[in-house]
Scaffold this motif. Structure first.
Motif, PDB file in Angstrom:
ATOM      1  N   PHE A  28       0.924  -1.287  -0.015  1.00 36.56           N
ATOM      2  CA  PHE A  28       0.095  -0.200  -0.080  1.00 36.56           C
ATOM      3  C   PHE A  28       0.895   1.232   0.173  1.00 36.56           C
ATOM      4  N   PHE A  29       1.395   1.547   1.207  1.00 36.12           N
ATOM      5  CA  PHE A  29       2.784   2.768   0.627  1.00 36.12           C
ATOM      6  C   PHE A  29       3.343   2.405  -0.318  1.00 36.12           C
ATOM      7  N   ALA A  30       3.641   1.897  -1.051  1.00 37.06           N
ATOM      8  CA  ALA A  30       4.947   1.331  -2.634  1.00 37.06           C
ATOM      9  C   ALA A  30       3.758   2.511  -3.159  1.00 37.06           C
ATOM     10  N   PHE A  31       2.887   1.760  -2.831  1.00 42.05           N
ATOM     11  CA  PHE A  31       1.818   2.145  -3.957  1.00 42.05           C
ATOM     12  C   PHE A  31       1.972   4.176  -3.796  1.00 42.05           C
ATOM     13  N   ILE A  32       1.590   4.102  -2.787  1.00 43.12           N
ATOM     14  CA  ILE A  32       1.099   5.379  -2.461  1.00 43.12           C
ATOM     15  C   ILE A  32       2.410   6.411  -2.982  1.00 43.12           C
ATOM     16  N   ALA A  33       3.295   5.510  -2.769  1.00 41.79           N
ATOM     17  CA  ALA A  33       4.613   6.386  -2.777  1.00 41.79           C
ATOM     18  C   ALA A  33       5.350   7.021  -4.164  1.00 41.79           C
ATOM     19  N   LEU A  34       4.900   4.880  -4.885  1.00 44.09           N
ATOM     20  CA  LEU A  34       4.644   5.318  -6.509  1.00 44.09           C
ATOM     21  C   LEU A  34       4.449   6.798  -7.385  1.00 44.09           C
ATOM     22  N   ILE A  35       2.285   6.286  -6.559  1.00 48.39           N
ATOM     23  CA  ILE A  35       1.979   8.078  -7.626  1.00 48.39           C
ATOM     24  C   ILE A  35       2.315   9.363  -6.925  1.00 48.39           C
ATOM     25  N   GLN A  36       3.259   9.574  -6.043  1.00 46.72           N
ATOM     26  CA  GLN A  36       4.091  10.952  -5.199  1.00 46.72           C
ATOM     27  C   GLN A  36       4.865  10.876  -6.363  1.00 46.72           C
ATOM     28  N   ALA A  37       5.654  10.120  -6.409  1.00 44.28           N
ATOM     29  CA  ALA A  37       6.869   9.739  -7.326  1.00 44.28           C
ATOM     30  C   ALA A  37       6.357  10.738  -8.426  1.00 44.28           C
ATOM     31  N   VAL A  38       5.222  10.136  -9.240  1.00 45.43           N
ATOM     32  CA  VAL A  38       5.226  10.004 -10.770  1.00 45.43           C
ATOM     33  C   VAL A  38       4.297  12.150 -11.047  1.00 45.43           C
ATOM     34  N   LEU A  53      12.348   7.213  -2.220  1.00 48.60           N
ATOM     35  CA  LEU A  53      11.450   6.237  -1.358  1.00 48.60           C
ATOM     36  C   LEU A  53      10.988   5.215  -2.355  1.00 48.60           C
ATOM     37  N   ALA A  54       9.822   5.724  -3.039  1.00 48.37           N
ATOM     38  CA  ALA A  54       9.272   4.637  -3.898  1.00 48.37           C
ATOM     39  C   ALA A  54      10.277   3.226  -4.140  1.00 48.37           C
ATOM     40  N   LEU A  55      11.682   3.437  -4.334  1.00 41.21           N
ATOM     41  CA  LEU A  55      12.153   2.522  -4.922  1.00 41.21           C
ATOM     42  C   LEU A  55      12.466   1.897  -3.839  1.00 41.21           C
ATOM     43  N   VAL A  56      12.923   2.116  -2.777  1.00 44.37           N
ATOM     44  CA  VAL A  56      13.364   1.279  -1.300  1.00 44.37           C
ATOM     45  C   VAL A  56      11.873   0.721  -1.371  1.00 44.37           C
ATOM     46  N   LEU A  57      10.385   1.259  -1.216  1.00 44.68           N
ATOM     47  CA  LEU A  57       8.961   0.755  -0.569  1.00 44.68           C
ATOM     48  C   LEU A  57       8.941  -0.786  -1.940  1.00 44.68           C
ATOM     49  N   VAL A  58       9.233  -0.418  -2.954  1.00 44.52           N
ATOM     50  CA  VAL A  58       8.892  -0.975  -3.704  1.00 44.52           C
ATOM     51  C   VAL A  58       9.686  -1.966  -4.624  1.00 44.52           C
TER      52      VAL A  58
END
Length: 70
Positions: A28-38, A53-58
């Motif tokens: 869930f948090f990886a998905f949210i961080a990915l959206i924020q990165a985009v 952050l998105a990279l680490v979480l994914v």
């Protein structure tokens, strides 16, 4: 006091459910961080930390998911 026998089926099920919940939270948090990165890419001056952050979480989510499958 409870007896924590690792061979106990209910203990194994509990551990499995905890791991599934942890993977769910990570996902869930990886998905949210990915959206924020985009979204960050389209800003006038994008920052690096949302992508990191998105990279680490994914990576953490994928590694936990792969470890769970084995």
């Amino acid at each position: 006091m409870s007896n924590h026998d690792p061979r106990d089926p209910s203990e194994a099920k509990r551990t499995s459910l905890q791991l599934d919940a942890f993977i769910g939270f990570l996902g869930f948090f990886a998905f949210i961080a990915l959206i924020q990165a985009v979204i960050n890419v389209f800003q006038p001056e994008p920052k690096v930390w949302p992508a990191l952050l998105a990279l680490v979480l994914v990576l953490a989510t994928v590694s936990m998911w792969r470890a769970r499958r084995q």
